[in-house]
Write a protein that holds these residues in place. Structure first.
Motif, short mmCIF file in Angstrom:
data_model
loop_
_atom_site.label_atom_id
_atom_site.label_comp_id
_atom_site.label_asym_id
_atom_site.label_seq_id
_atom_site.Cartn_x
_atom_site.Cartn_y
_atom_site.Cartn_z
N GLN A 164 -31.83 12.66 24.96
CA GLN A 164 -33.27 11.73 25.44
C GLN A 164 -33.00 10.52 26.06
O GLN A 164 -32.78 9.73 26.10
N ARG A 170 -36.75 15.03 31.77
CA ARG A 170 -36.77 15.03 30.19
C ARG A 170 -35.47 15.64 29.34
O ARG A 170 -34.15 16.25 30.57
N ARG A 219 -33.09 18.85 28.31
CA ARG A 219 -33.49 20.30 27.46
C ARG A 219 -32.55 20.49 27.21
O ARG A 219 -31.40 20.93 27.85
N LYS A 220 -32.07 21.51 26.19
CA LYS A 220 -31.10 22.43 26.16
C LYS A 220 -31.35 23.64 26.65
O LYS A 220 -32.37 24.42 26.49
N ALA A 266 -26.77 20.32 26.29
CA ALA A 266 -27.90 19.31 26.71
C ALA A 266 -28.03 19.07 28.06
O ALA A 266 -27.11 18.74 28.61
N ASP A 303 -30.24 20.22 35.76
CA ASP A 303 -29.37 20.32 34.84
C ASP A 303 -29.24 19.82 35.19
O ASP A 303 -26.94 19.96 34.74
#
Length: 172
Positions: A20, A35, A37-38, A44, A127
Motif C-alpha cells: 500500500q 494506489r 492495485r491487484k 500487485a 502498473d
C-alpha cells in the motif's frame, strides 16, 4: 589421501510486492494520486500519478529510511539500509543510477540519473511492479516500509512518501 573441501554459497532468492501507499503528504511541493492495485492473484502494482508542482534541486535535502516489521504486524523497527540526508542533485548523481532502470520502464517521465534540477512535471505510474533486484540479495523477509522525505530548509516546503511492501522467499 586428499581432503577435498568444497564451499557452497547459498543465496536465497526473494520476491517483493507492493502492499500500500500509506502516506503521501506535502505542503505544495507534490500532489499524489497513487494506489496499489491487484492485477491478478499474485501481482500487485503501483498505479496513478504524482504531480511535481515545483523544481527539485539541491536546495531540497532528501533522505530514505527503511523500516521492517519481521512479524508483519505493522510494528516497524528502523533498518540500517538507508540514504542519509543529501541534496536532491547529489542523490541524482550518486544513487539514482542504481534504481533508474527498475523505475523508468513504468514511469517514462522519470528524470535520468545526473540530471538536476528535476523540473516540475506529472509522473504517470503505469502498473509499476516492484523488482526484487532493487533490494540487496540479503534483504530479510517481512513487511517493509520505505519513508522518503525531502525539505527545503529556506522555504519550509517539504514532502513525505511512505510505501509499504512485502519481501518473501521466492516460490512463496
Amino acid at each position: 589421501m586428499f581432503l577435498l573441501v568444497a564451499s557452497v554459497a547459498f543465496v536465497a532468492s526473494i520476491q517483493v510486492m507492493f502492499e500500500q501507499v500509506s502516506q503521501c503528504t506535502s505542503n505544495g511541493v507534490l500532489d499524489c494520486n497513487l494506489r496499489v492495485r491487484k492485477l491478478n492473484r499474485t501481482l500487485a502494482t503501483l498505479y496513478g500519478n504524482v504531480t511535481l508542482n515545483e523544481d527539485l534541486g539541491n536546495n531540497f535535502i532528501t533522505s530514505f529510511n527503511l523500516y521492517r516489521s519481521w512479524l508483519g504486524n505493522n510494528q516497524y523497527n528502523l533498518y540500517p539500509m538507508r540514504v542519509s540526508p543529501t541534496g536532491i542533485c547529489t542523490f541524482m548523481d550518486k544513487f539514482w543510477g542504481d534504481y533508474y532502470p527498475y523505475v523508468v520502464v513504468y514511469v517514462p517521465q522519470m528524470e535520468k540519473p545526473g540530471v538536476c534540477p528535476i523540473t516540475a512535471r506529472q509522473l504517470q505510474f503505469n502498473d509499476m511492479v516492484l523488482d526484487a533486484r532493487i533490494l540487496p540479495r540479503y534483504a530479510p523477509t517481512g513487511l517493509w516500509k520505505l519513508v522518503w522525505r525531502a525539505e527545503d530548509n529556506s522555504t519550509g516546503k517539504n514532502f513525505l512518501v511512505e510505501i509499504i511492501f512485502r519481501v518473501y522467499p521466492d516460490g512463496h
